[in-house]
Design an enzyme around this catalytic site. Structure first.
Site, mmCIF file in Angstrom:
data_model
loop_
_atom_site.group_PDB
_atom_site.id
_atom_site.type_symbol
_atom_site.label_atom_id
_atom_site.label_comp_id
_atom_site.label_asym_id
_atom_site.label_seq_id
_atom_site.Cartn_x
_atom_site.Cartn_y
_atom_site.Cartn_z
ATOM 1 N N ASN A 5 0.868 -1.173 0.000
ATOM 2 C CA ASN A 5 0.000 0.000 0.000
ATOM 3 C C ASN A 5 0.905 1.224 0.000
ATOM 4 O OD1 ASN A 5 -1.781 2.049 0.542
ATOM 5 N ND2 ASN A 5 -2.323 1.352 2.608
ATOM 6 N N TRP A 6 0.985 1.872 -1.146
ATOM 7 C CA TRP A 6 1.932 2.990 -1.280
ATOM 8 C C TRP A 6 1.383 4.287 -0.684
ATOM 9 C CZ3 TRP A 6 4.092 2.424 -7.022
ATOM 10 C CH2 TRP A 6 4.719 1.172 -7.130
ATOM 11 N N LYS A 7 0.126 4.261 -0.263
ATOM 12 C CA LYS A 7 -0.517 5.445 0.344
ATOM 13 C C LYS A 7 -0.303 6.680 -0.541
ATOM 14 C CE LYS A 7 -0.177 3.239 4.790
ATOM 15 N NZ LYS A 7 -0.213 3.364 6.241
ATOM 16 N N HIS A 96 -9.554 1.119 4.419
ATOM 17 C CA HIS A 96 -8.337 1.289 5.211
ATOM 18 C C HIS A 96 -8.641 2.243 6.374
ATOM 19 C CE1 HIS A 96 -4.323 2.526 6.376
ATOM 20 N NE2 HIS A 96 -3.889 1.421 5.797
ATOM 21 N N GLU A 98 -7.093 4.634 7.547
ATOM 22 C CA GLU A 98 -6.864 6.057 7.249
ATOM 23 C C GLU A 98 -8.044 6.643 6.484
ATOM 24 O OE1 GLU A 98 -3.031 5.435 5.476
ATOM 25 O OE2 GLU A 98 -2.263 4.891 7.451
ATOM 26 N N GLU A 168 -5.561 -5.018 10.378
ATOM 27 C CA GLU A 168 -4.552 -4.008 10.671
ATOM 28 C C GLU A 168 -4.909 -3.281 11.963
ATOM 29 O OE1 GLU A 168 -2.429 -2.855 6.759
ATOM 30 O OE2 GLU A 168 -4.122 -1.509 7.014
ATOM 31 N N GLY A 174 2.255 2.082 10.948
ATOM 32 C CA GLY A 174 3.264 3.137 10.874
ATOM 33 C C GLY A 174 3.929 3.462 12.205
ATOM 34 N N SER A 214 3.144 -2.178 10.463
ATOM 35 C CA SER A 214 4.587 -2.241 10.757
ATOM 36 C C SER A 214 5.223 -3.576 10.381
ATOM 37 C CB SER A 214 4.855 -1.920 12.232
ATOM 38 O OG SER A 214 4.450 -0.597 12.520
ATOM 39 N N GLY A 235 2.787 -1.162 4.369
ATOM 40 C CA GLY A 235 2.776 0.268 4.058
ATOM 41 C C GLY A 235 4.193 0.785 3.864
ATOM 42 N N GLY A 236 4.778 1.318 4.921
ATOM 43 C CA GLY A 236 6.099 1.951 4.832
ATOM 44 C C GLY A 236 7.153 1.106 4.135
#
Ligand code: PGA
Length: 254
Positions: A5-7, A96, A98, A168, A174, A214, A235-236
């Site tokens: 997930n490149w956000k 998601h 977010e 998640e 994150g 994470s 993600g990150g």
């Protein structure tokens, strides 16, 4: 499945480079039938990434990070299923945390989107997860079951079997903090049981339940070794070809 997930990171040019770098690192793994690798760039990067996937004949899924449920219309800023399938998207992340937090997504809108993604022939990656307050109140299990029941309502058993659910925990996203693999597995097992209660044992066996929050090369195999964790939503660590590829390689060993 390992999905990145490149956000809201990467321009379309940067995305094209990133997917090429990932493909280079995963030359062998992409053709391994035991694992699906999916990348989810921002909307503006989908076309460029899709072109790389097509021209380089990459066996890689392409996901959007959201989608509106209506087919078309006066919905300023929204993107429809047909716009995504034209660009050869195969997956859509739905709900998601977010999007729930910053864009007013609810279980009801998540359900509409999940059904619209299926109707368009794509695969939803439906996210769920509890806050730290819910976890501290020992209400994770009931909260997650309710989120899954609402989000996955009204599907056919075949659709439920094709669904991907990403667990998640919001406090792990994150943050560098993670649940223990055992406690993550307790929740993913409960998710599977919920799908089983709704759609029967074959759907429960086939639904793929990912862990997200994470995930790094250092901890990925711990999660993958759990029986009810079928992969990761990253993600990150998905923004660097080497770390994302290391996670995908760890999944190949499952
Ligand atoms: P993270 O994000 O890997 O950076 O924690 C996961 C996600 O939000 O999907």
């Amino acid at each position: 499945m390992v999905a990145g997930n490149w956000k809201m990171y990467t321009t379309s040019g940067e995305g094209a480079v990133l997917v090429q770098d990932i493909a280079e690192e995963l030359e062998r793994e992409l053709d391994d039938d035991a694992i699906d690798v999916v990348v989810c760039p921002p909307f503006t990067g989908i076309k460029a990434v899709s072109t790389v996937i097509e021209l380089d004949h990459l066996n890689m899924g392409l996901g959007a990070q959201d989608m509106f449920w209506e087919a078309e219309g006066a919905f300023t800023g929204a993107v429809s299923a047909r716009m995504l399938t034209e660009l050869r998207c195969t997956h859509v992340i739905v709900g998601h945390s977010e999007r729930r937090e910053f864009f007013g997504e609810t279980d009801e809108t998540v359900n509409k989107k999940v059904r619209a993604v299926f109707a368009a022939g794509m695969t939803p990656i439906m996210c769920c997860g509890e806050t730290l307050a819910t976890r501290d109140a020992l209400e994770t299990d009931s909260f997650i079951r309710a989120q899954v029941m609402a989000g996955a309502a009204g599907l056919s058993a075949e659709e439920a079997a094709r669904l991907v659910i990403a667990y998640e925990p919001i406090w792990a996203i994150g943050s560098g903090r993670t649940p223990t693999p055992e406690s993550a597995n307790d929740v993913t097992r409960a998710i599977r049981a919920t799908i089983g209660a709704m759609y029967g044992p074959p759907a429960a066996m086939q639904v793929r339940v990912l862990y997200g929050g994470s995930v790094k090369p250092e901890n990925a195999s711990m999660f993958f070794s759990e029986p009810d964790i079928d992969g990761a939503l990253v993600g990150g660590a998905a923004l660097k070809a080497d770390s994302f590829s290391a996670i995908a390689k760890a999944a190949c060993g499952k």
